[in-house]
Design a protein around this motif. Structure first.
Motif, short mmCIF file in Angstrom:
data_model
loop_
_atom_site.label_atom_id
_atom_site.label_comp_id
_atom_site.label_asym_id
_atom_site.label_seq_id
_atom_site.Cartn_x
_atom_site.Cartn_y
_atom_site.Cartn_z
N THR A 610 0.80 -1.22 0.00
CA THR A 610 0.00 0.00 0.00
C THR A 610 0.83 1.27 0.00
O THR A 610 0.31 2.35 -0.24
CB THR A 610 -0.92 0.01 1.24
N GLY A 611 2.14 1.17 0.26
CA GLY A 611 3.00 2.34 0.23
C GLY A 611 3.70 2.55 -1.09
O GLY A 611 4.61 3.39 -1.18
N ARG A 612 3.28 1.84 -2.13
CA ARG A 612 4.02 1.94 -3.39
C ARG A 612 3.83 3.30 -4.08
O ARG A 612 4.55 3.61 -5.04
CB ARG A 612 3.61 0.82 -4.35
N GLY A 613 2.91 4.14 -3.59
CA GLY A 613 2.79 5.48 -4.13
C GLY A 613 4.07 6.28 -3.95
O GLY A 613 4.33 7.23 -4.70
N ILE A 614 4.89 5.91 -2.96
CA ILE A 614 6.19 6.56 -2.79
C ILE A 614 7.03 6.38 -4.05
O ILE A 614 7.75 7.29 -4.48
CB ILE A 614 6.91 5.97 -1.56
N ARG A 615 6.95 5.21 -4.66
CA ARG A 615 7.70 4.94 -5.90
C ARG A 615 6.98 5.50 -7.12
O ARG A 615 7.58 6.22 -7.93
CB ARG A 615 7.88 3.42 -6.08
N THR A 616 5.69 5.18 -7.27
CA THR A 616 4.98 5.50 -8.51
C THR A 616 4.59 6.96 -8.61
O THR A 616 4.67 7.56 -9.69
CB THR A 616 3.72 4.62 -8.61
N ARG A 617 4.17 7.56 -7.52
CA ARG A 617 3.68 8.95 -7.57
C ARG A 617 4.80 9.95 -7.36
O ARG A 617 4.84 10.99 -8.04
CB ARG A 617 2.58 9.15 -6.53
N PHE A 618 5.70 9.68 -6.42
CA PHE A 618 6.72 10.67 -6.08
C PHE A 618 8.10 10.32 -6.65
O PHE A 618 9.04 11.07 -6.48
CB PHE A 618 6.80 10.83 -4.56
N GLY A 619 8.21 9.19 -7.30
CA GLY A 619 9.44 8.85 -7.99
C GLY A 619 10.64 8.69 -7.10
O GLY A 619 11.78 8.90 -7.54
N ILE A 620 10.44 8.29 -5.86
CA ILE A 620 11.55 8.12 -4.93
C ILE A 620 12.17 6.75 -5.16
O ILE A 620 11.50 5.73 -5.02
CB ILE A 620 11.07 8.29 -3.48
N ARG A 621 13.44 6.73 -5.52
CA ARG A 621 14.15 5.48 -5.80
C ARG A 621 15.16 5.14 -4.71
O ARG A 621 15.90 4.17 -4.84
CB ARG A 621 14.87 5.60 -7.14
N ALA A 622 15.21 5.90 -3.68
CA ALA A 622 16.16 5.64 -2.60
C ALA A 622 15.76 4.39 -1.83
O ALA A 622 14.66 3.84 -1.99
CB ALA A 622 16.21 6.85 -1.67
N ASP A 623 16.67 3.93 -0.99
CA ASP A 623 16.41 2.76 -0.15
C ASP A 623 15.52 3.20 1.03
O ASP A 623 16.00 3.78 2.00
CB ASP A 623 17.73 2.19 0.37
N VAL A 624 14.24 2.94 0.92
CA VAL A 624 13.28 3.36 1.94
C VAL A 624 12.38 2.19 2.30
O VAL A 624 12.23 1.23 1.53
CB VAL A 624 12.43 4.55 1.47
N ALA A 625 11.77 2.28 3.45
CA ALA A 625 10.81 1.30 3.94
C ALA A 625 9.76 2.03 4.75
O ALA A 625 10.04 3.09 5.32
CB ALA A 625 11.50 0.23 4.78
N GLY A 626 8.56 1.49 4.82
CA GLY A 626 7.52 2.20 5.55
C GLY A 626 6.27 1.37 5.74
O GLY A 626 6.22 0.19 5.40
#
Length: 817
Positions: A610-626
């Motif tokens: 459910t947090g994949r909007g961090i990748r798809t919407r905001f384009g964040i490619r860093a090593d993150v978890a949430g």
């Protein structure tokens, strides 16, 4: 003559003979002198007795040179000032000449001739008071003494107060020049509406500055000093006009104004341009408000005055990160407010037919006032429902979207950004440290972390099946998910990625609710009460956003807890360091391997869940978890994101948890809270405030054959998943000794606030279909009560009672690698 009177005559004659020597007595000159000298001597003796009870010379010097404490960001930007009153000090040379001329002519025309007391004016005031016309007779220096030291001198009309006032005035005259006294007086005198000093008064009543005040404006402001409320030009313009003309007449009498000017000026109107002056909030007002409480206690312990000693407080806030946090909260808040306004303005949403609206009307102060005045409850409610202005104001107040955001460094615990609400002026209630709300699925990592600490592996499986847990009192808890149980085995990593309630409920039974609560407290949830019940695993105990972000910081820091830190050092006005606050040593509250396993599973939430909007919407490619989180009926939306250098989390909801966005899409944490966090991290990464190349560093595997065993174990679990019959769950792991609960934080407890109504875990007459790629499944049994989740609900079939949750993955897919 009657016999009675005849008998009295000898007695009267004898008494007259005894009093004869007294008639011949005359007081001597010495006696007269003693009689005249005794009252002044007693007064002088009483005055000497009072001297130790008046402000000391050092106190007067400090009052004259007092400086507010300054709060600075880590990069040296001013965040806030702590001062007694809202004022801006201006030197006498920057004040318009009519100001001091009007003041001296009206309040103390012999100001430059006396030494603190005007004996002629004091004697005249005393005679007038004895004659029935009360007068003050205080000089400007005496008034200044009273303004600077109201508690030490007092304001009661007594001889003691006047003597203390005179003693303090003499001390002030010995220390400072007349111009310094006049400047201090004009910068400290109050003018109502939180305006202290002539500069704030000029801005408040005439929208100008002290150096641009005209004769009429100066006379109006000086005229208020006789009685600020009585001669308030905003509320009492006629009185203020008369008083202004009196001041002008005094200026003519003392030679400060020509008579012909007076005749022309006294006919002009007041022309007030009123605007209340709000205190500057600064970029982090909620942070400054919470910090003030801690600093007051620190200053008291160290013997400093927070408002007068010119302390310089260096905080951990980063001004750039704080600005981006403010912008992210403001942008998402505006968008969600549009959603809320549209939802609650629909026909029937805010009307008398809505039971919640009826309750809100009856809870309003206006309703209670009407009932107290004698109206029946029905009459009061009916009158308020018919009041369009009241209903509109109630709706705007209750449906105002609120949010909170906080970010900290996991390696040090230093707080870098803090936003307590959308607008401090509208809502000073802090949703970071004060508000306690149900965290929903953001609490689940504590369950899985406790399991990994006990030896469970991310590939260990539990069967996705209906769960019934017997509770004390004969109740049965039946947690479920949006889709029906699949009957297949599911790995713990996949269960956390897709937030499976049935798996989490089974896992907490095997791990132990007490162990989960103990781990949550050890990791950072240290102030809020956690109910030791099975539903704790699904986030039913209210907590603060600050606690949750601190706990996720422990995950990011490989299981090592550091308490939140907000001050690095405190200096005096000369720059000398009074105290430095070194980072507190980290406490390993979760085994490193377990923390790394948990962190890796939370990576999957961002990559697949459910947090994949961090990748798809905001384009964040860093090593993150949430992790996202949503409570029942979408009352609370949460999202917390971990980066190796920073952990940030947001909460979105309403102050009254009974109010929601009335939207199954916008109300979820993935749609309400995630955009705030994503916007913030996007800005921080783009500006290079965070390094996108930094990755979480995992401890090296010590066992050479460990990776091979893990791979074989994964193959075996995948093979078991292909068997038609559901595989049995693994045997329960041995429970190790309970984790030690670290000592309390070295920061003060958050202030007590009225408890917010929690988002109840209630039933919902809705059934969510599985995603299109998922085979249809049998509906969940009626009566299932589960917590809410984050995944959108595209369709509803009435008649079946279930609750939403976060899981969105296919029901039959294999465990994620």
């Amino acid at each position: 003559m009657p016999p009675v009177f005849s008998s009295l005559l000898p007695r009267l004659h004898a008494a007259r003979q005894r009093l004869a020597p007294l008639r011949r007595w005359r007081p001597t000159r010495r006696m007269v002198l003693w009689a005249l000298a005794t009252p002044p001597a007693l007064l002088l003796l009483y005055t000497l007795v009072l001297i130790p009870f008046t402000p000391a010379i050092s106190d007067i010097r400090k009052a004259k040179t007092e400086q507010p404490a300054q709060v600075l960001s880590s990069d040296g930007k001013l965040l806030a000032q702590y001062q007694w009153a809202h004022r801006e000090w201006v030197p006498l040379g920057r004040m318009a000449p009519p100001v001091s001329a009007a003041l001296i002519a009206t309040e103390d025309h012999r100001f430059y001739q006396h030494w603190g007391m005007d004996w002629r004016r004091t004697a005249g005031a005393a005679l007038a008071t004895f004659g029935g016309e009360r007068q003050g007779g205080s000089t400007l220096t005496q008034q200044l003494a009273r303004n600077l030291f109201p508690e030490e001198i007092g304001r009661a009309p007594t001889l003691t107060r006047k003597l203390k006032e005179a003693i303090t005035a003499f001390k002030i005259e010995l220390l400072y020049t007349k111009d310094e006294i006049l400047e201090t007086y004009l910068n400290t005198v109050p003018f109502l509406y939180n305006a202290h000093g002539i500069e704030m008064a000029a801005r408040t009543y005439f929208d100008t500055s002290a150096d641009k005040l005209t004769v009429l404006q100066s006379a109006t402001l000086i005229g208020m000093l006789k009685g600020t409320s009585y001669y308030n030009p905003v509320l009492n313009p006629e009185r203020a006009l008369q008083r202004r003309n009196t001041v002008l007449a005094q200026m003519v009498k003392r030679g400060k104004l020509a008579p012909e000017q007076f005749e022309a000026l006294k006919k002009r109107p007041l022309r007030i341009n009123f605007e209340r002056q709000a205190e500057p909030q600064g970029p982090a007002p909620h942070f400054a408000q919470q910090l003030r409480k801690w600093l007051i206690a620190w200053a008291d312990d160290q013997g400093y005055n927070l408002y007068a000693d010119g302390l310089v407080v260096h905080t951990t806030i980063d001004s750039r990160l704080q600005a981006w946090a403010n912008q992210a909260v403001a942008r998402q808040g505006r968008q969600l407010q549009n959603v809320a306004d549209a939802a609650w303005s629909q026909r029937g949403a805010w009307g008398t037919g809505n039971a919640l609206v009826q309750t809100l009307v009856r809870e309003s102060p206006e309703y209670r006032t009407a009932v107290a005045k004698g109206q029946t409850p029905e009459e009061a409610a009916k009158a308020l429902w018919a009041d369009a202005a009241f209903m509109r104001a109630l709706r705007q107040n209750k449906t105002r979207v609120q949010a909170g955001f906080v970010a900290l460094e996991p390696a040090t615990g230093q707080i870098r950004a803090w936003v307590g609400s959308r607008d401090f002026a509208q809502d000073a209630f802090d949703h970071v440290q004060q508000a306690r709300r149900q965290p929903g699925s953001t609490f689940k990592p504590f369950v899985y972390g406790a399991a990994f600490a006990q030896g469970w592996k991310p590939t260990d499986t539990l069967v996705d099946e209906a769960v019934e847990i017997n509770l004390p009192g004969g109740e049965v808890w039946r947690p479920s998910d949006a889709s029906a149980p699949t009957g297949r085995a599911m790995g713990l990593r996949e269960a956390l990625v897709y937030s499976k309630n049935t798996i989490t409920a089974q896992l907490v039974q095997k791990v132990g609710v007490g162990e989960v609560a103990q781990l949550a407290r050890a990791m950072g949830v240290r102030d809020s009460k956690l109910d030791i019940v099975p539903s704790l695993a699904l986030g039913t105990s209210p907590v603060t956003l600050k606690e949750m972000v601190s706990a996720y910081g422990t995950i990011a820091n490989a299981g090592a807890y550091r308490p939140p830190v907000w001050v690095t050092r405190i200096e005096d006005r000369q720059g000398r360091v009074l105290q430095e606050f070194a980072p507190v040593a980290a406490q390993q509250v979760l085994p490193v391997q377990a923390a790394q396993t948990l962190r890796d599973a939370l990576r999957g939430v961002v990559d697949q869940g459910t947090g994949r909007g961090i990748r798809t919407r905001f384009g964040i490619r860093a090593d993150v978890a949430g992790k996202t989180g949503t409570t029942q009926d979408n009352a609370d939306g949460w999202f917390i994101l971990m980066h190796p250098q920073l952990v940030g989390g947001a909460w979105v909801g309403f102050n009254d948890s009974r109010i929601t966005l009335r939207s199954d899409h916008w109300g979820q944490g993935a749609q309400s809270a995630l955009p705030i966090v994503g916007d913030f991290f996007q800005q921080a990464l783009r500006s290079k405030a965070l390094d996108a190349r930094v990755r979480f560093v995992d401890a090296q595997e010590r066992d050479f054959f460990g990776p091979l065993r893990e791979r074989l174990r994964g193959w075996w679990q995948a093979l078991l998943a292909l068997v038609p019959a559901p595989s049995a769950p693994p045997p329960p792991r041995p429970v190790p000794a309970p984790l030690p609960v670290p000592p309390e934080l070295p920061l003060p407890s958050p202030p007590e606030v009225p408890p917010q109504p929690p988002a109840e875990i209630t039933e919902s007459a809705e059934l969510l279909p599985l995603p299109s790629s998922t085979p249809s499944a049998a509906p969940v049994l009626p009566g299932v009560v589960v917590p809410a989740q984050d995944w959108p609900r595209p369709a509803v079939r009435p008649g079946v009672v279930v609750a939403p949750e976060d899981w969105q993955g296919p029901a039959d897919r294999s465990p994620s690698p």
